[in-house]
Design a protein around this motif. Structure first.
Motif, PDB file in Angstrom:
ATOM      1  N   ALA A 151      36.049  18.562  25.497  1.00 18.87           N
ATOM      2  CA  ALA A 151      35.876  18.245  26.815  1.00 18.87           C
ATOM      3  C   ALA A 151      35.085  19.122  27.379  1.00 18.87           C
ATOM      4  CB  ALA A 151      37.785  18.954  27.059  1.00 18.87           C
ATOM      5  N   HIS A 182      34.868  11.421  35.696  1.00 15.22           N
ATOM      6  CA  HIS A 182      35.521  12.213  34.497  1.00 15.22           C
ATOM      7  C   HIS A 182      34.843  11.055  33.671  1.00 15.22           C
ATOM      8  CE1 HIS A 182      38.781  13.548  31.881  1.00 15.22           C
ATOM      9  NE2 HIS A 182      39.642  14.090  32.895  1.00 15.22           N
ATOM     10  N   ALA A 226      37.920  23.467  30.050  1.00 15.27           N
ATOM     11  CA  ALA A 226      38.901  22.756  29.952  1.00 15.27           C
ATOM     12  C   ALA A 226      39.358  23.107  29.259  1.00 15.27           C
ATOM     13  CB  ALA A 226      37.548  21.786  28.486  1.00 15.27           C
ATOM     14  N   PHE A 282      43.004  16.883  29.439  1.00  8.41           N
ATOM     15  CA  PHE A 282      41.770  17.482  29.375  1.00  8.41           C
ATOM     16  C   PHE A 282      41.177  18.229  30.005  1.00  8.41           C
ATOM     17  CE2 PHE A 282      41.489  12.605  28.706  1.00  8.41           C
ATOM     18  CZ  PHE A 282      41.610  12.701  27.636  1.00  8.41           C
ATOM     19  N   TYR A 283      41.552  18.562  31.059  1.00  6.11           N
ATOM     20  CA  TYR A 283      40.965  20.239  32.205  1.00  6.11           C
ATOM     21  C   TYR A 283      42.054  20.791  33.047  1.00  6.11           C
ATOM     22  CZ  TYR A 283      37.157  17.178  30.480  1.00  6.11           C
ATOM     23  OH  TYR A 283      35.947  16.858  30.186  1.00  6.11           O
ATOM     24  N   PHE A 338      36.636  11.168  30.035  1.00  3.43           N
ATOM     25  CA  PHE A 338      37.132  10.459  29.297  1.00  3.43           C
ATOM     26  C   PHE A 338      37.919   8.968  29.840  1.00  3.43           C
ATOM     27  CE2 PHE A 338      37.788  14.487  27.171  1.00  3.43           C
ATOM     28  CZ  PHE A 338      37.118  14.464  26.281  1.00  3.43           C
TER      29      PHE A 338
END
Length: 256
Positions: free
Chosen positions: A70, A211, A65, A12-13, A213
């Motif tokens: 995200a 985080h 992101a 995601f990042y 997610f």
């Protein structure tokens, strides 16, 4: 050429260690200047979505992101002040051992990029917590004083106003070394002439958040550069800051 040093990455990042002097994104004022977004595309082959920013002269942790979703989720974390940022800086004089600077700041209007903005907007709340990590007195005359004193300071801004740390430290009469906009020209000249300084001594050393997610607690750290480490070692500040590894030491504050 600025190298892209990855500090953290998942699906995601990703976070990089931004060098001092590198713009985060293209600027309408300096269209030919190198920026992180373009370098990431060139060196990593991916599109980066901006989540937060660092001033051009500031180095350290900068997270992006990989998707717009995200980016939106982490932007909400920043907006909700659920991301803790830690900075390291060097300022003029001896600060108090610790303190909180609660001083509202007016928006800085760029004459070109923000030419349609209202210059009369009221100041917004701005809060910075700080603690002094170390001090040094240099036997170098400056202004009317026979010696120069400086502090190594850790700052945790609780809000995200433009140039907040630089303006807040100036507000308490301890401007940052190397700051050409809000600093002290005499002390900047001292560091330039005696230590070859050509950058702002402000570094984003840590970023902490949950985080969006996975729910995992994330901590991303950035060491100081090899050149800054050498300077701080000369001042007797070893062990007071995140030092570079052998790999980090080959990085320079100056592009090739």
């Amino acid at each position: 050429m600025y190298p892209i040093n990855i500090l953290f990455e998942d699906e995601f990042y990703f976070a990089i260690d931004k060098p001092a002097g590198l713009l985060v994104h293209p600027s309408p004022i300096e269209r030919r200047a190198t920026n992180a977004i373009a370098l990431i595309r060139e060196q990593m082959g991916i599109k980066a979505y901006t989540v937060h920013r660092l001033d051009r002269p500031t180095s350290g942790v900068l997270i992006f992101a990989k998707t717009s979703e995200a980016a939106n989720k982490l932007n909400l974390c920043f907006a909700g002040r659920r991301v803790q940022k830690t900075y390291l800086c060097v300022c003029r004089g001896y600060t108090e051992e610790q303190g909180v600077i609660d001083y509202p700041l007016k928006e800085i209007i760029d004459k070109v990029a923000d030419k349609m903005a209202n210059p009369n907007k009221p100041a917004k709340d701005a809060v910075s917590e700080y603690r002094r990590l170390g001090t040094v007195e240099l036997p170098i005359p400056v202004s009317k004083y026979p010696a120069a004193r400086y502090s190594l300071v850790e700052v945790k801004p609780k809000t995200g106003r433009k140039h907040q740390i630089r303006r807040h430290l100036k507000h308490i009469f301890h401007p940052l070394v190397g700051d050409t906009q809000h600093g002290d020209g005499k002390h900047n000249a001292l560091f330039r002439e005696h230590f070859g300084l050509d950058r702002l001594l402000l570094m984003a050393t840590k970023l902490e958040f949950v985080h969006p997610f996975t729910g995992q607690a994330i901590e991303i750290n950035a060491p100081v550069s090899g050149w800054v480490d050498q300077l701080f070692t000369e001042f007797g500040w070893q062990g007071l800051y995140p030092a570079p590894t052998a790999i980090d030491e080959v990085q320079s504050d100056r592009p090739d």
